[in-house]
Design a protein around this motif. Structure first.
Motif, PDB file in Angstrom:
ATOM      1  N   LEU A  47       0.822  -1.206   0.000  1.00 52.23           N
ATOM      2  CA  LEU A  47       0.000   0.000   0.000  1.00 52.23           C
ATOM      3  C   LEU A  47       0.861   1.263   0.000  1.00 52.23           C
ATOM      4  CD1 LEU A  47      -2.699  -0.983   2.652  1.00 52.23           C
ATOM      5  CD2 LEU A  47      -3.013  -0.819   0.177  1.00 52.23           C
ATOM      6  N   THR A  48       0.476   2.232  -0.815  1.00 48.89           N
ATOM      7  CA  THR A  48       0.994   3.584  -0.666  1.00 48.89           C
ATOM      8  C   THR A  48       0.094   4.306   0.333  1.00 48.89           C
ATOM      9  OG1 THR A  48      -0.286   4.233  -2.612  1.00 48.89           O
ATOM     10  CG2 THR A  48       2.025   3.682  -2.953  1.00 48.89           C
ATOM     11  N   LYS A  49       0.577   5.422   0.863  1.00 47.44           N
ATOM     12  CA  LYS A  49      -0.114   6.047   1.998  1.00 47.44           C
ATOM     13  C   LYS A  49      -0.422   7.513   1.768  1.00 47.44           C
ATOM     14  CE  LYS A  49       2.527   2.831   4.775  1.00 47.44           C
ATOM     15  NZ  LYS A  49       3.727   2.672   5.625  1.00 47.44           N
ATOM     16  N   GLY A  50      -0.654   7.872   0.518  1.00 42.51           N
ATOM     17  CA  GLY A  50      -1.058   9.240   0.234  1.00 42.51           C
ATOM     18  C   GLY A  50       0.062  10.254   0.205  1.00 42.51           C
ATOM     19  N   SER A 171      -4.286   6.632  -3.419  1.00 42.22           N
ATOM     20  CA  SER A 171      -4.198   6.464  -1.966  1.00 42.22           C
ATOM     21  C   SER A 171      -4.409   7.818  -1.285  1.00 42.22           C
ATOM     22  CB  SER A 171      -2.856   5.862  -1.560  1.00 42.22           C
ATOM     23  OG  SER A 171      -1.780   6.694  -1.945  1.00 42.22           O
ATOM     24  N   PHE A 172      -5.005   7.757  -0.101  1.00 43.46           N
ATOM     25  CA  PHE A 172      -5.375   8.965   0.631  1.00 43.46           C
ATOM     26  C   PHE A 172      -4.919   8.833   2.088  1.00 43.46           C
ATOM     27  CE2 PHE A 172      -8.557   7.769  -2.505  1.00 43.46           C
ATOM     28  CZ  PHE A 172      -8.628   8.891  -3.314  1.00 43.46           C
ATOM     29  N   SER A 173      -4.546   9.959   2.691  1.00 39.77           N
ATOM     30  CA  SER A 173      -4.149   9.946   4.107  1.00 39.77           C
ATOM     31  C   SER A 173      -4.286  11.341   4.697  1.00 39.77           C
ATOM     32  CB  SER A 173      -2.699   9.458   4.259  1.00 39.77           C
ATOM     33  OG  SER A 173      -1.794  10.382   3.681  1.00 39.77           O
ATOM     34  N   LYS A 174      -4.256  11.386   6.037  1.00 42.13           N
ATOM     35  CA  LYS A 174      -4.326  12.662   6.754  1.00 42.13           C
ATOM     36  C   LYS A 174      -3.567  12.525   8.065  1.00 42.13           C
ATOM     37  CE  LYS A 174      -6.042  16.853   6.521  1.00 42.13           C
ATOM     38  NZ  LYS A 174      -5.714  17.750   5.384  1.00 42.13           N
ATOM     39  N   PHE A 188      -4.827   5.790   6.504  1.00 40.52           N
ATOM     40  CA  PHE A 188      -4.714   5.829   5.046  1.00 40.52           C
ATOM     41  C   PHE A 188      -5.641   4.790   4.429  1.00 40.52           C
ATOM     42  CE2 PHE A 188      -1.424   3.049   6.725  1.00 40.52           C
ATOM     43  CZ  PHE A 188      -1.560   1.895   5.969  1.00 40.52           C
ATOM     44  N   ALA A 189      -5.965   5.016   3.176  1.00 46.10           N
ATOM     45  CA  ALA A 189      -6.818   4.092   2.421  1.00 46.10           C
ATOM     46  C   ALA A 189      -6.477   4.219   0.941  1.00 46.10           C
ATOM     47  CB  ALA A 189      -8.291   4.406   2.649  1.00 46.10           C
ATOM     48  N   SER A 190      -6.776   3.160   0.180  1.00 42.32           N
ATOM     49  CA  SER A 190      -6.518   3.204  -1.263  1.00 42.32           C
ATOM     50  C   SER A 190      -7.601   2.445  -2.009  1.00 42.32           C
ATOM     51  CB  SER A 190      -5.140   2.629  -1.590  1.00 42.32           C
ATOM     52  OG  SER A 190      -5.111   1.232  -1.380  1.00 42.32           O
TER      53      SER A 190
END
Length: 282
Positions: A47-50, A171-174, A188-190
């Motif tokens: 997974l990538t993490k944004g 991928s998305f993260s905060k 995070f999510a993808s």
């Protein structure tokens, strides 16, 4: 003489799978799906993490895959190079793999490998990663586009696919600061799409929904990551692998070491321990 010997060498396979002259070739018996191949053939992508990694790196890892009937060990490599804080490339793949299949696993996979053991090299993957959003009100966002080559060997032993593939995801993260900014949380999510070529003449391509999510906790020295990820093909031939992954990373002065544990929940029936060392430079 050569053709006679070849016929004698594979007579055990013909008898096991009921092959007779005039029937389709042995390749048609193979199922190009993660549940019918070795652990490195069609693995769930990491997974990538944004957020893009900031430094260049080369990583070498030793992977130990445990499964009744198919214990496998391999060495793998990964090269990551960011051209800026907005775009990067990644190359990775299995350098060498040693496998040892039982007769039951060999026959279930229709593998043409009489003793069920040997060495293989893996596929090469190449990715382009683009930072679309970072540090804004909208979550951090990275677009990843990856191609899979057909460089893997021992297709006859059902270790690799001998066919190309590709996947892409967002991928998305905060960031979430903890304890006075000493620790930082990163949920995070993808979501994405995964496609690979098969040997089914009616459906030459399997298409899958790619997904994943997790939580990372880090400070200057340590990074802990828990995630759940997988993809879901449409052919219902053990093509819906799902894995849980725990990763612990320790930063050194310039480089880093990493331990990873993966547990196959569905259609990828392995438990994997990975030890990795990364050389990092700015």
């Amino acid at each position: 003489m050569g053709s006679i010997h070849a016929q004698e060498d594979w007579s055990w396979w013909n008898e096991t799978h009921g092959w007779e002259p005039g029937m389709p070739g042995w390749r048609s018996f193979l199922i190009i799906s993660p549940g019918y191949l070795g652990p490195n053939a069609l693995p769930v992508p990491s997974l990538t993490k944004g957020v893009l990694e900031t430094g260049k790196s080369f990583t070498l890892s030793a992977d130990f895959h445990f499964r009744s009937g198919d214990p496998t060990q391999n060495m793998a490599g990964r090269f990551y190079y960011p051209f800026s804080d907005r775009i990067a490339i990644e190359l990775y793949g299995v350098l060498v793999e040693y496998y040892s299949m039982s007769d039951e696993v060999r026959d279930e996979r229709a593998a043409r490998d009489r003793d069920g053991r040997g060495l293989a090299t893996g596929d090469l993957y190449f990715s382009t990663l683009v930072q679309l959003v970072k540090g804004e009100a909208f979550p951090n966002t990275v677009l990843r586009m990856t191609g899979k080559t057909a460089s893997g060997r021992r297709y006859d032993a059902a270790r690799y696919t001998d066919s190309p593939g590709y996947y892409f995801d967002l991928s998305f993260s905060k960031e979430i600061p903890f304890q006075g900014n000493q620790w930082q949380g990163l949920p995070f999510a993808s979501l994405g799409f995964y496609s690979w070529q098969t040997n089914d003449m009616d459906n030459l391509q399997n298409d899958a929904f790619l997904y994943g999510g997790g939580m990372e906790l880090s400070n200057e020295k340590w990074t802990f990551t828990n995630s759940l990820s997988g993809y879901s093909g449409y052919k219902n031939e053990r093509d819906k692998p799902m894995v849980y992954t725990l990763t612990v990373k320790r930063e050194l002065k310039k480089n880093a070491i990493q331990f990873q544990y993966m547990y196959g929940i569905r259609d990828w029936q392995y438990q994997t321990f990975k030890l990795a060392y990364s050389w990092q430079w700015e």
